[in-house]
Design a protein around this motif. Structure first.
Motif, PDB file in Angstrom:
ATOM      1  N   UNK A  28      -1.076  -2.033  58.132  1.00 45.50           N
ATOM      2  CA  UNK A  28      -1.289  -0.663  57.675  1.00 45.50           C
ATOM      3  C   UNK A  28      -0.252   0.263  58.305  1.00 45.50           C
ATOM      4  N   UNK A  29       0.437   1.019  57.457  1.00 50.68           N
ATOM      5  CA  UNK A  29       1.413   2.006  57.921  1.00 50.68           C
ATOM      6  C   UNK A  29       0.979   3.375  57.398  1.00 50.68           C
ATOM      7  N   UNK A  30       0.909   4.347  58.310  1.00 50.17           N
ATOM      8  CA  UNK A  30       0.492   5.693  57.930  1.00 50.17           C
ATOM      9  C   UNK A  30       1.512   6.690  58.464  1.00 50.17           C
ATOM     10  N   UNK A  31       2.184   7.391  57.555  1.00 55.30           N
ATOM     11  CA  UNK A  31       3.106   8.453  57.931  1.00 55.30           C
ATOM     12  C   UNK A  31       2.402   9.791  57.784  1.00 55.30           C
ATOM     13  N   UNK A  32       2.941  10.815  58.464  1.00 53.37           N
ATOM     14  CA  UNK A  32       2.288  12.122  58.485  1.00 53.37           C
ATOM     15  C   UNK A  32       3.180  13.188  57.868  1.00 53.37           C
ATOM     16  N   UNK A  33       2.599  13.975  56.950  1.00 51.50           N
ATOM     17  CA  UNK A  33       3.329  15.092  56.362  1.00 51.50           C
ATOM     18  C   UNK A  33       3.434  16.248  57.352  1.00 51.50           C
ATOM     19  N   UNK A  34       2.403  16.432  58.168  1.00 47.68           N
ATOM     20  CA  UNK A  34       2.426  17.387  59.273  1.00 47.68           C
ATOM     21  C   UNK A  34       1.915  16.650  60.501  1.00 47.68           C
ATOM     22  N   UNK A  35       2.267  17.135  61.681  1.00 39.63           N
ATOM     23  CA  UNK A  35       1.887  16.383  62.886  1.00 39.63           C
ATOM     24  C   UNK A  35       0.895  17.180  63.726  1.00 39.63           C
ATOM     25  N   UNK A  36       1.347  17.797  64.787  1.00 39.01           N
ATOM     26  CA  UNK A  36       0.422  18.422  65.734  1.00 39.01           C
ATOM     27  C   UNK A  36       0.279  19.909  65.418  1.00 39.01           C
ATOM     28  N   UNK A  63       1.160   4.721  53.563  1.00 43.36           N
ATOM     29  CA  UNK A  63       0.366   5.859  53.103  1.00 43.36           C
ATOM     30  C   UNK A  63       0.903   7.113  53.772  1.00 43.36           C
ATOM     31  N   UNK A  64       1.002   8.202  53.003  1.00 40.34           N
ATOM     32  CA  UNK A  64       1.326   9.497  53.579  1.00 40.34           C
ATOM     33  C   UNK A  64       0.059  10.325  53.665  1.00 40.34           C
ATOM     34  N   UNK A  65      -0.331  10.648  54.905  1.00 42.70           N
ATOM     35  CA  UNK A  65      -1.470  11.530  55.134  1.00 42.70           C
ATOM     36  C   UNK A  65      -0.949  12.948  55.297  1.00 42.70           C
TER      37      UNK A  65
END
Length: 334
Positions: free
Chosen positions: A161-169, A264-266
């Motif tokens: 499972x790979x999950x990238x982030x559109x925004x982070x902190x 997946x892009x969260x």
């Protein structure tokens, strides 16, 4: 070829030095036997930690002019950096903030000059570096600035499972404004390119989460999907990028949907990462996409409360090393 993997243990008062010794030890995981592991650290700090653990440690000076060979069991190759003051487990000392940054500087320079084939980072403590009078918001931002890169993407991985982030902190109240068409196109372009060029997935399939519950439910629960996300995805689809969504997160993070996706892009931090950490707790890693070099990291903090006790879990570091070695070998092969 044997890849050269630089390793920065991070905060000297945390568990990073302990992890370094466990990776070097004679009962180390098979991962380390496939690469030259180069610690960028204070040699005395590592020897003191080895003595605390009762494990012999040979530190071999790193020579970039010699052909890379696997680091022998019970040893580490070393590029020395010097602590300002002796480090005590669990006790932060702002005097050593500059030391941590020096290890990151050496690592980044070596990666950009291709002296190292990849970089694995241990946990740092942002607060103590800032207390030392140096503005520091994290590894990712530091390496992006060093490399002169405007935009990088945080992707976490656990098993398949790979999950990238559109925004982070970001605070949750600020997420909607930060999800723009331009930012989504930047993030998805970097994610697509990295999956193709670094991971050698010929035609990456990327699942995209909606921002709102039920992906907005046709505008009744929010219009971000209609006004921002869908137009950005359609623009990228016209360029040949394979995008699935936007789908509700509780739909996308199900086995049938994940089977259709290479990543997946969260839209925000706590939309995607709880799922990933539940799936691979103790084995999750952080991969920075968009840098001109390979960088993976452990997905845990400095664990000051257990530093020096010999009980730190190497699972995330082993996974980060495995991923760095695999990506370095793919880059060499292609």
């Amino acid at each position: 070829m044997v890849p050269r993997i630089a390793f920065t243990p991070g905060e000297p008062a945390g568990i990073g030095p302990e992890l370094a010794i466990k990776i070097a030890s004679s009962d180390r995981p098979a991962t380390a036997a496939r690469a030259q592991i180069i610690a960028i650290a204070d040699p005395d700090l590592l020897q003191q930690e080895a003595a605390r653990q009762g494990k012999p440690l040979q530190l071999i000076p790193f020579d970039s002019n010699r052909e890379a060979e696997p680091t022998p069991p019970g040893s580490l190759h070393i590029v020395p950096a010097t602590l300002a003051e002796s480090a005590l487990p669990g006790q932060l000392n702002p005097a050593n903030g500059a030391y941590v940054l020096e290890t990151l500087h050496i690592a980044a320079e070596g990666c950009m000059q291709r002296t190292f084939d990849a970089l694995v980072t241990g946990p740092v403590h942002k607060g103590v570096i800032n207390e030392a009078g140096v503005s520091f918001s994290g590894h990712t931002e530091y390496f992006a600035e060093k490399a002169g890169v405007e935009k990088v993407v945080m992707m976490l991985a656990a098993d398949d499972l790979r999950v990238a982030l559109a925004t982070t902190h970001l605070p949750l109240k600020d997420v909607s404004a930060a999800v723009t068409g331009q930012s989504l196109q930047q993030v998805l372009t970097i994610l697509h390119r990295s999956l193709r060029d670094q991971f050698r997935i010929e035609q990456p399939r990327i699942g995209v989460c909606g921002l709102n519950p039920h992906a907005g439910e046709g505008g009744h629960l929010g219009r971000e999907e209609i006004d921002v996300i869908e137009p950005a995805l359609n623009t990228l689809r016209s360029l040949g990028i394979n995008l699935i969504g936007p789908l509700p997160a509780d739909t996308l993070f199900t086995p049938p949907q994940l089977a259709r996706c290479d990543a997946v892009l969260a839209m925000y931090h706590d939309q995607g990462l709880p799922v990933l950490k539940f799936k691979g707790f103790g084995r999750a890693i952080n991969i920075t996409l968009g840098l001109p070099f390979i960088r993976t990291s452990v997905d845990h903090g400095t664990a000051l409360n257990i530093a020096g006790q010999g009980i730190a879990d190497t699972g995330s570091l082993i996974a980060a090393l495995n991923q760095a070695i695999e990506l370095a070998q793919l880059r060499q092969a292609f």
